[in-house]
Design a protein around this motif. Structure first.
Motif, PDB file in Angstrom:
ATOM      1  N   LEU A  47       0.871  -1.176   0.000  1.00  0.00           N
ATOM      2  CA  LEU A  47       0.000   0.000   0.000  1.00  0.00           C
ATOM      3  C   LEU A  47       0.904   1.220   0.000  1.00  0.00           C
ATOM      4  O   LEU A  47       1.808   1.331   0.837  1.00  0.00           O
ATOM      5  CB  LEU A  47      -0.899   0.033   1.245  1.00  0.00           C
ATOM      6  CG  LEU A  47      -2.200  -0.764   1.164  1.00  0.00           C
ATOM      7  CD1 LEU A  47      -1.920  -2.250   1.286  1.00  0.00           C
ATOM      8  CD2 LEU A  47      -3.167  -0.311   2.252  1.00  0.00           C
ATOM      9  N   HIS A  48       0.677   2.096  -0.963  1.00  0.00           N
ATOM     10  CA  HIS A  48       1.530   3.266  -1.119  1.00  0.00           C
ATOM     11  C   HIS A  48       0.850   4.526  -0.621  1.00  0.00           C
ATOM     12  O   HIS A  48      -0.363   4.690  -0.781  1.00  0.00           O
ATOM     13  CB  HIS A  48       1.896   3.449  -2.597  1.00  0.00           C
ATOM     14  CG  HIS A  48       2.890   2.441  -3.095  1.00  0.00           C
ATOM     15  ND1 HIS A  48       4.191   2.774  -3.381  1.00  0.00           N
ATOM     16  CD2 HIS A  48       2.779   1.112  -3.335  1.00  0.00           C
ATOM     17  CE1 HIS A  48       4.834   1.689  -3.793  1.00  0.00           C
ATOM     18  NE2 HIS A  48       4.002   0.667  -3.778  1.00  0.00           N
ATOM     19  N   ARG A  54       5.432   6.486  -1.410  1.00  0.00           N
ATOM     20  CA  ARG A  54       6.213   5.447  -0.727  1.00  0.00           C
ATOM     21  C   ARG A  54       5.360   4.353  -0.085  1.00  0.00           C
ATOM     22  O   ARG A  54       4.200   4.557   0.257  1.00  0.00           O
ATOM     23  CB  ARG A  54       7.101   6.105   0.323  1.00  0.00           C
ATOM     24  CG  ARG A  54       8.032   7.137  -0.322  1.00  0.00           C
ATOM     25  CD  ARG A  54       9.042   7.641   0.614  1.00  0.00           C
ATOM     26  NE  ARG A  54       9.782   6.553   1.207  1.00  0.00           N
ATOM     27  CZ  ARG A  54      10.538   6.706   2.275  1.00  0.00           C
ATOM     28  NH1 ARG A  54      10.630   7.882   2.856  1.00  0.00           N
ATOM     29  NH2 ARG A  54      11.197   5.681   2.749  1.00  0.00           N
ATOM     30  N   ILE A  55       5.997   3.202   0.105  1.00  0.00           N
ATOM     31  CA  ILE A  55       5.300   2.062   0.709  1.00  0.00           C
ATOM     32  C   ILE A  55       5.067   2.315   2.192  1.00  0.00           C
ATOM     33  O   ILE A  55       5.986   2.679   2.917  1.00  0.00           O
ATOM     34  CB  ILE A  55       6.114   0.758   0.524  1.00  0.00           C
ATOM     35  CG1 ILE A  55       6.229   0.410  -0.959  1.00  0.00           C
ATOM     36  CG2 ILE A  55       5.477  -0.389   1.320  1.00  0.00           C
ATOM     37  CD1 ILE A  55       7.135  -0.786  -1.254  1.00  0.00           C
ATOM     38  N   ARG A  56       3.824   2.124   2.631  1.00  0.00           N
ATOM     39  CA  ARG A  56       3.512   2.283   4.052  1.00  0.00           C
ATOM     40  C   ARG A  56       3.201   0.943   4.715  1.00  0.00           C
ATOM     41  O   ARG A  56       3.423   0.775   5.919  1.00  0.00           O
ATOM     42  CB  ARG A  56       2.315   3.229   4.207  1.00  0.00           C
ATOM     43  CG  ARG A  56       2.671   4.703   3.938  1.00  0.00           C
ATOM     44  CD  ARG A  56       2.782   5.500   5.235  1.00  0.00           C
ATOM     45  NE  ARG A  56       1.528   5.474   5.948  1.00  0.00           N
ATOM     46  CZ  ARG A  56       0.565   6.384   5.822  1.00  0.00           C
ATOM     47  NH1 ARG A  56       0.741   7.420   5.024  1.00  0.00           N
ATOM     48  NH2 ARG A  56      -0.549   6.278   6.502  1.00  0.00           N
ATOM     49  N   ILE A 230      -7.963   6.764   3.999  1.00  0.00           N
ATOM     50  CA  ILE A 230      -8.887   6.226   3.009  1.00  0.00           C
ATOM     51  C   ILE A 230      -8.052   5.607   1.882  1.00  0.00           C
ATOM     52  O   ILE A 230      -7.228   6.269   1.256  1.00  0.00           O
ATOM     53  CB  ILE A 230      -9.827   7.311   2.438  1.00  0.00           C
ATOM     54  CG1 ILE A 230     -10.626   7.972   3.584  1.00  0.00           C
ATOM     55  CG2 ILE A 230     -10.766   6.707   1.398  1.00  0.00           C
ATOM     56  CD1 ILE A 230     -11.541   7.045   4.362  1.00  0.00           C
ATOM     57  N   VAL A 231      -8.256   4.305   1.688  1.00  0.00           N
ATOM     58  CA  VAL A 231      -7.454   3.541   0.740  1.00  0.00           C
ATOM     59  C   VAL A 231      -8.260   3.303  -0.535  1.00  0.00           C
ATOM     60  O   VAL A 231      -9.417   2.886  -0.465  1.00  0.00           O
ATOM     61  CB  VAL A 231      -7.067   2.160   1.330  1.00  0.00           C
ATOM     62  CG1 VAL A 231      -6.084   1.446   0.420  1.00  0.00           C
ATOM     63  CG2 VAL A 231      -6.517   2.302   2.743  1.00  0.00           C
ATOM     64  N   GLN A 253      -3.495   1.053  -3.539  1.00  0.00           N
ATOM     65  CA  GLN A 253      -3.047  -0.332  -3.676  1.00  0.00           C
ATOM     66  C   GLN A 253      -3.524  -0.806  -5.038  1.00  0.00           C
ATOM     67  O   GLN A 253      -4.638  -0.499  -5.439  1.00  0.00           O
ATOM     68  CB  GLN A 253      -3.709  -1.154  -2.562  1.00  0.00           C
ATOM     69  CG  GLN A 253      -3.447  -2.634  -2.570  1.00  0.00           C
ATOM     70  CD  GLN A 253      -4.161  -3.333  -1.400  1.00  0.00           C
ATOM     71  OE1 GLN A 253      -4.946  -2.719  -0.681  1.00  0.00           O
ATOM     72  NE2 GLN A 253      -3.893  -4.610  -1.226  1.00  0.00           N
ATOM     73  N   GLY A 254      -2.684  -1.527  -5.743  1.00  0.00           N
ATOM     74  CA  GLY A 254      -3.144  -2.045  -7.029  1.00  0.00           C
ATOM     75  C   GLY A 254      -2.005  -2.484  -7.919  1.00  0.00           C
ATOM     76  O   GLY A 254      -0.830  -2.262  -7.606  1.00  0.00           O
ATOM     77  N   TYR A 255      -2.368  -3.109  -9.030  1.00  0.00           N
ATOM     78  CA  TYR A 255      -1.384  -3.693  -9.924  1.00  0.00           C
ATOM     79  C   TYR A 255      -0.410  -2.660 -10.478  1.00  0.00           C
ATOM     80  O   TYR A 255       0.707  -3.001 -10.846  1.00  0.00           O
ATOM     81  CB  TYR A 255      -2.074  -4.416 -11.088  1.00  0.00           C
ATOM     82  CG  TYR A 255      -2.896  -5.622 -10.691  1.00  0.00           C
ATOM     83  CD1 TYR A 255      -2.770  -6.189  -9.417  1.00  0.00           C
ATOM     84  CD2 TYR A 255      -3.780  -6.220 -11.582  1.00  0.00           C
ATOM     85  CE1 TYR A 255      -3.520  -7.298  -9.059  1.00  0.00           C
ATOM     86  CE2 TYR A 255      -4.526  -7.334 -11.232  1.00  0.00           C
ATOM     87  CZ  TYR A 255      -4.400  -7.865  -9.965  1.00  0.00           C
ATOM     88  OH  TYR A 255      -5.133  -8.971  -9.627  1.00  0.00           O
ATOM     89  N   HIS A 256      -0.826  -1.393 -10.559  1.00  0.00           N
ATOM     90  CA  HIS A 256       0.112  -0.396 -11.080  1.00  0.00           C
ATOM     91  C   HIS A 256       1.364  -0.328 -10.196  1.00  0.00           C
ATOM     92  O   HIS A 256       2.472  -0.205 -10.693  1.00  0.00           O
ATOM     93  CB  HIS A 256      -0.511   0.981 -11.186  1.00  0.00           C
ATOM     94  CG  HIS A 256       0.488   2.007 -11.671  1.00  0.00           C
ATOM     95  ND1 HIS A 256       0.800   2.166 -12.997  1.00  0.00           N
ATOM     96  CD2 HIS A 256       1.293   2.853 -10.994  1.00  0.00           C
ATOM     97  CE1 HIS A 256       1.741   3.086 -13.120  1.00  0.00           C
ATOM     98  NE2 HIS A 256       2.064   3.531 -11.920  1.00  0.00           N
TER      99      HIS A 256
END
Ligand code: C2E
Ligand code: MG
Ligand code: MG
Ligand code: MG
Length: 284
Positions: A47-48, A54-56, A230-231, A253-256
């Motif tokens: 999850l960015h 950045r990755i959280r 909020i994701v 979050q996602g394939y990108h």
């Protein structure tokens, strides 16, 4: 003649029922064995932070590599695990694995595990999660528990106790798949969610348009007012990322960004993420 047909029919139903029972029993037995045989593994999807990129955190997603049937998606075996009660053992195992991996990552990275409603309703199930954390030696504040909103339709005392006990222990809760079930504001008011994940059907697909965008904005505004993240899920393109960021979502979050990947790849993603921001964080 009619009698014979009736007998055949009841015979047919009995066979069908027997076959279905046998099939479930098989999957149940196979699932129990699968843990021992190392056929299950946990994949991680980052999850960015939509502001910094950045990755959280990572969401833990279970995978079953069946020796004969190949890779089985969770949607196929989680329901059987729920119906048979295997989900309790399985869920504790998944949590312990995810926690063990997260404990090797930098302290500001958290891990999210999906919980089945069956796990929340089972008396004393909170102890299984707490034990998993202890086993992995992970700070409970680094474990997020995702529950889908449909769970709360039949809210009960055990689930309430589960949420209370784990919140007190330091874990946080995330409302998953928001917008697919009842989307009750009452749940959000009543339970201590730290995050809401807007279902990916609001981000891509046939239902996306002016209305879905307005809904994302409204949910993001509510999130800001309640100090919740909020994701946006299912981000596959830069345009979608830009859209949900502009709408006020805080995490994506996602394939990108990345598909769910095995542990060593997830660690690589983290190393790469840190490498691009050398001063921002201690080395993993
Ligand atoms: P979920 O919790 O909503 O997980 C997100 C699902 O969306 C994952 O599917 C993920 O691979 C997929 N996904 C992520 N990004 C994208 C994207 O950009 N595009 C598209 N099309 N899909 C994306 P997965 O891994 O097949 O899991 C499906 C569901 O199964 C999960 O939905 C969750 O409800 C359940 N599940 C997965 N692992 C577990 C587990 O360990 N325990 C329990 N109880 N349920 C699990
Ligand atoms: Mg989830
Ligand atoms: Mg989800
Ligand atoms: Mg979903």
């Amino acid at each position: 003649h009619a009698k014979a047909a009736g007998r055949n029919q009841s015979c047919f139903f009995n066979n069908e029922m027997t076959r279905e029972l046998v099939r479930r029993k098989e999957i149940e037995a196979e699932l129990r064995a699968a843990i021992q045989r190392d056929e299950l593994s946990i994949y991680f999807q980052p999850l960015h932070d939509l502001e910094t990129g950045r990755i959280r955190s990572f969401e833990a997603l279970v995978r079953w590599f069946h020796p004969v049937k190949g890779e089985l998606p969770p949607d196929e075996f989680i329901p059987v695990a729920e119906e048979t009660g295997v989900i309790i053992t399985l869920g504790n195992w998944i949590t312990a694995q995810a926690a063990r991996v997260c404990a090797q990552w930098p302290d500001d990275i958290t891990v999210a595990v999906n919980l089945s409603p069956v796990q929340l309703r089972a008396p004393g199930a909170e102890l299984g999660i707490i034990n998993a954390l202890k086993e992995a030696n992970l700070d409970p504040r680094r474990l997020e528990l995702e529950v889908t909103e449909s769970l709360f339709i039949e809210h009960d005392e055990n689930s309430a106790r589960f949420i209370r006990a784990l919140t007190e222990a330091g874990c946080t809760f995330t409302l998953d798949d928001f917008g697919t079930g009842y989307s009750s504001l009452g749940y959000i008011n009543k339970f201590p969610f730290r995050k809401i994940k807007i279902d990916r059907s609001f981000v891509s697909g046939p239902d996306v348009g002016r209305k879905s965008n307005a809904i994302i904005r409204a949910v993001a505004e509510m999130g800001a007012a309640l100090d919740m993240d909020i994701v946006a899920e299912g981000l596959e393109t830069i345009e979608q990322i830009e859209k949900v960021r502009a709408a006020g979502c805080t995490l994506g979050q996602g394939y990108h960004y990345s598909r769910p990947v095995p542990e060593h790849k997830a660690t690589e993603l983290l190393v790469r993420d840190q490498g691009e921001h050398p001063l921002a964080r201690k080395a993993g």
